[in-house]
Design a protein around this motif. Structure first.
Motif, PDB file in Angstrom:
ATOM      1  N   ILE A 137       8.654   1.944 -12.763  1.00 31.91           N
ATOM      2  CA  ILE A 137       9.138   0.557 -12.730  1.00 31.91           C
ATOM      3  C   ILE A 137       8.119  -0.365 -13.389  1.00 31.91           C
ATOM      4  O   ILE A 137       8.481  -1.319 -14.086  1.00 31.91           O
ATOM      5  N   TYR A 138       6.824  -0.073 -13.183  1.00 36.52           N
ATOM      6  CA  TYR A 138       5.778  -0.887 -13.809  1.00 36.52           C
ATOM      7  C   TYR A 138       5.879  -0.825 -15.332  1.00 36.52           C
ATOM      8  O   TYR A 138       5.805  -1.854 -16.012  1.00 36.52           O
ATOM      9  N   GLU A 139       6.054   0.376 -15.880  1.00 36.29           N
ATOM     10  CA  GLU A 139       6.179   0.531 -17.333  1.00 36.29           C
ATOM     11  C   GLU A 139       7.441  -0.161 -17.841  1.00 36.29           C
ATOM     12  O   GLU A 139       7.461  -0.727 -18.936  1.00 36.29           O
ATOM     13  N   GLU A 140       8.496  -0.121 -17.030  1.00 41.23           N
ATOM     14  CA  GLU A 140       9.742  -0.826 -17.377  1.00 41.23           C
ATOM     15  C   GLU A 140       9.487  -2.322 -17.479  1.00 41.23           C
ATOM     16  O   GLU A 140       9.928  -2.990 -18.434  1.00 41.23           O
ATOM     17  N   LEU A 141       8.770  -2.885 -16.482  1.00 36.69           N
ATOM     18  CA  LEU A 141       8.424  -4.306 -16.506  1.00 36.69           C
ATOM     19  C   LEU A 141       7.548  -4.632 -17.708  1.00 36.69           C
ATOM     20  O   LEU A 141       7.747  -5.649 -18.374  1.00 36.69           O
ATOM     21  N   LYS A 142       6.593  -3.772 -17.986  1.00 33.33           N
ATOM     22  CA  LYS A 142       5.677  -4.007 -19.106  1.00 33.33           C
ATOM     23  C   LYS A 142       6.433  -4.112 -20.428  1.00 33.33           C
ATOM     24  O   LYS A 142       6.098  -4.929 -21.288  1.00 33.33           O
ATOM     25  N   GLY A 143       7.492  -3.309 -20.568  1.00 33.10           N
ATOM     26  CA  GLY A 143       8.284  -3.360 -21.793  1.00 33.10           C
ATOM     27  C   GLY A 143       9.093  -4.638 -21.938  1.00 33.10           C
ATOM     28  O   GLY A 143       9.551  -4.967 -23.025  1.00 33.10           O
ATOM     29  N   LYS A 144       9.255  -5.375 -20.826  1.00 35.23           N
ATOM     30  CA  LYS A 144      10.048  -6.611 -20.837  1.00 35.23           C
ATOM     31  C   LYS A 144       9.191  -7.854 -20.627  1.00 35.23           C
ATOM     32  O   LYS A 144       9.732  -8.948 -20.469  1.00 35.23           O
ATOM     33  N   ILE A 145       7.875  -7.699 -20.639  1.00 38.63           N
ATOM     34  CA  ILE A 145       6.995  -8.769 -20.159  1.00 38.63           C
ATOM     35  C   ILE A 145       7.146 -10.059 -20.955  1.00 38.63           C
ATOM     36  O   ILE A 145       6.936 -11.153 -20.426  1.00 38.63           O
ATOM     37  N   HIS A 146       7.529  -9.978 -22.221  1.00 39.20           N
ATOM     38  CA  HIS A 146       7.680 -11.197 -23.032  1.00 39.20           C
ATOM     39  C   HIS A 146       8.985 -11.937 -22.714  1.00 39.20           C
ATOM     40  O   HIS A 146       9.229 -13.007 -23.267  1.00 39.20           O
TER      41      HIS A 146
ATOM     42  N   GLY B 154      22.909 -10.974 -10.552  1.00 37.77           N
ATOM     43  CA  GLY B 154      22.637  -9.679 -11.160  1.00 37.77           C
ATOM     44  C   GLY B 154      21.424  -9.705 -12.071  1.00 37.77           C
ATOM     45  O   GLY B 154      20.620 -10.628 -12.058  1.00 37.77           O
ATOM     46  N   GLY B 155      21.284  -8.667 -12.892  1.00 32.68           N
ATOM     47  CA  GLY B 155      20.142  -8.543 -13.783  1.00 32.68           C
ATOM     48  C   GLY B 155      18.991  -7.826 -13.100  1.00 32.68           C
ATOM     49  O   GLY B 155      18.997  -7.612 -11.891  1.00 32.68           O
ATOM     50  N   ASN B 156      18.012  -7.430 -13.888  1.00 32.49           N
ATOM     51  CA  ASN B 156      16.830  -6.758 -13.358  1.00 32.49           C
ATOM     52  C   ASN B 156      15.732  -7.771 -13.078  1.00 32.49           C
ATOM     53  O   ASN B 156      15.212  -8.401 -14.001  1.00 32.49           O
TER      54      ASN B 156
END
Length: 409
Positions: free
Chosen positions: A137-146, A353-355
């Motif tokens: 989940i952390y890597e997922e967040l990192k990919g969306k951080i911008h 909704g949404g992540n």
């Protein structure tokens, strides 16, 4: 060549902890990477010149640094790099040290070894700071951080000397009439039902029987306890600002975010909701105080009636829906023990909704599953427990600092 030796030597020369020394070494390596650099270019990154010189001296001692000389010759417009001041200029054939025809600057470059060692150490620290099972989940967040909007609760302001919601309300307990009523008030606090506690306070107190009196007490408490000069290693405000988010949302009344950020430092409230969309599109990285702030007492949302009025307005749901339609919220500093906030999240956020993500300390698997059911993607950080409250706060700040700083590599 040893990174640990280098950090230890930097620590001794700068008379600071090894943790702070590593932070400085990391900041230098990340600022320059494999590029050539000067002392002044590092100063422009906000690093103290004396610290730079001592760090470079230590880099050189540990053979992590290449020192060269950049020469501007009066006969040419482009600089040339030389290994030694004893060399002769290839354009005018004068010694480099002849300052009448040459302008000389010290330039440096880091060897790839030090960059690699710092990254490996930071990765190890990150793995230690993240609870097992949450790296995906952390890597997922990192990919969306911008594309993330930080949504900040009281937990981020506590290291600056401020109270949690429970502590803030507990301070008002002596204004309640009757021991039996005080016991009932305590039970509301224990359950995290802070708004019900405030309503009960108003009903059973002469001094704090009006909203204005409660707001004045909160403002006084914040102004008295807030310590803007807290060392940045002891809080996470700068780390959150460094996420470079398009804007920030907070339920806090204090002004810590605007105090520490650059650019537009006006603390916005929902009074500006009509033109807020235009402000967001301007890229000003504004700070929106969803529940008001201490510089605008009338904007402060403190009672159950205030909350109900706010979240029943169609424009607030429309506004939040607009944000969440294109952004991901990152909740930081929330315990989700506040019963009323849980209801708000259910009503406003989950149905959109949404992540959306939340960073919390020491989550059990059952807690993480509950958060997932609410529509949140949890990230658990390892915070060593301590009977000493101040030590626990430092542990929380340190773990959160590692996790936030690694999001923006």
């Amino acid at each position: 060549m040893s990174l640990d030796t280098l950090i230890n030597n930097v620590s001794k020369k700068l008379i600071m902890s090894e943790d702070k020394s590593f932070d400085l070494v990391k900041k230098v390596t990340e600022s320059v990477n494999k590029d050539t650099f000067t002392v002044s270019s590092l100063e422009s990154k906000g690093i103290n010149k004396d610290e730079i010189l001592k760090i470079l001296e230590t880099f050189k001692e540990e053979e992590f640094l290449t020192h060269q000389y950049q020469c501007f010759c009066k006969n040419v417009n482009e600089p040339e790099i030389y290994e030694s001041m004893q060399e002769t200029c290839e354009f005018c054939e004068q010694p480099l040290k002849n300052r009448f025809v040459h302008e000389i600057s010290d330039v440096y470059s880091l060897k790839e070894d030090i960059i690699k060692l710092v990254r490996e150490k930071e990765k190890l620290i990150l793995e230690t700071s993240l609870s097992e099972g949450f790296i995906t989940i952390y890597e997922e967040l990192k990919g969306k951080i911008h594309n993330v909007v930080p949504f900040l609760g009281a937990g981020i302001s506590i290291p600056l000397g401020l109270d949690s919601w429970g502590q803030l309300l507990a301070e008002m307990k002596n204004e309640i009439l009757g021991d039996q009523n005080k016991g009932r008030f305590d039970r509301y606090l224990e359950k995290g039902n802070y708004l019900r506690a405030l309503t009960f306070l108003k009903t059973n107190s002469f001094v704090l029987s009006e909203d204005k009196a409660i707001k004045d007490r909160i403002i006084q408490r914040i102004k008295t306890k807030y310590n803007k000069n807290t060392d940045e290693h002891l809080h996470n405000i700068k780390d959150i600002i460094n996420l470079n988010a398009p804007f920030y949302i907070t339920t806090n009344y204090d002004l810590a975010l605007t105090d520490f950020k650059n650019g537009d430092v006006y603390p916005y409230t929902l009074r500006q909701i009509d033109n807020l969309q235009d402000l967001l599109n301007d890229g000003k990285q504004i700070v929106l105080h969803l529940h008001g702030h201490i510089k605008d007492k009338d904007s402060m949302i403190v009672t159950e009636e205030d909350y109900n009025e706010l979240y029943n307005k169609p424009n607030i749901k429309s506004f939040l829906s607009g944000i969440m339609g294109s952004k991901h919220l990152l909740f930081i500093g929330f315990s989700f023990k506040d019963e009323y906030f849980n209801n708000i999240f259910e009503d406003v956020f989950k149905n959109i909704g949404g992540n959306n993500y939340i960073i919390m300390p020491n989550l059990y698997i059952e807690d993480a599953q509950d958060l997932m059911q609410k529509g949140l993607r949890p990230i658990s950080i390892n915070v060593p427990l301590s009977e000493n409250d101040e030590e626990y706060k430092r542990n929380y700040v340190n773990a959160l600092k590692v996790v936030l700083n690694n999001l923006i590599e």
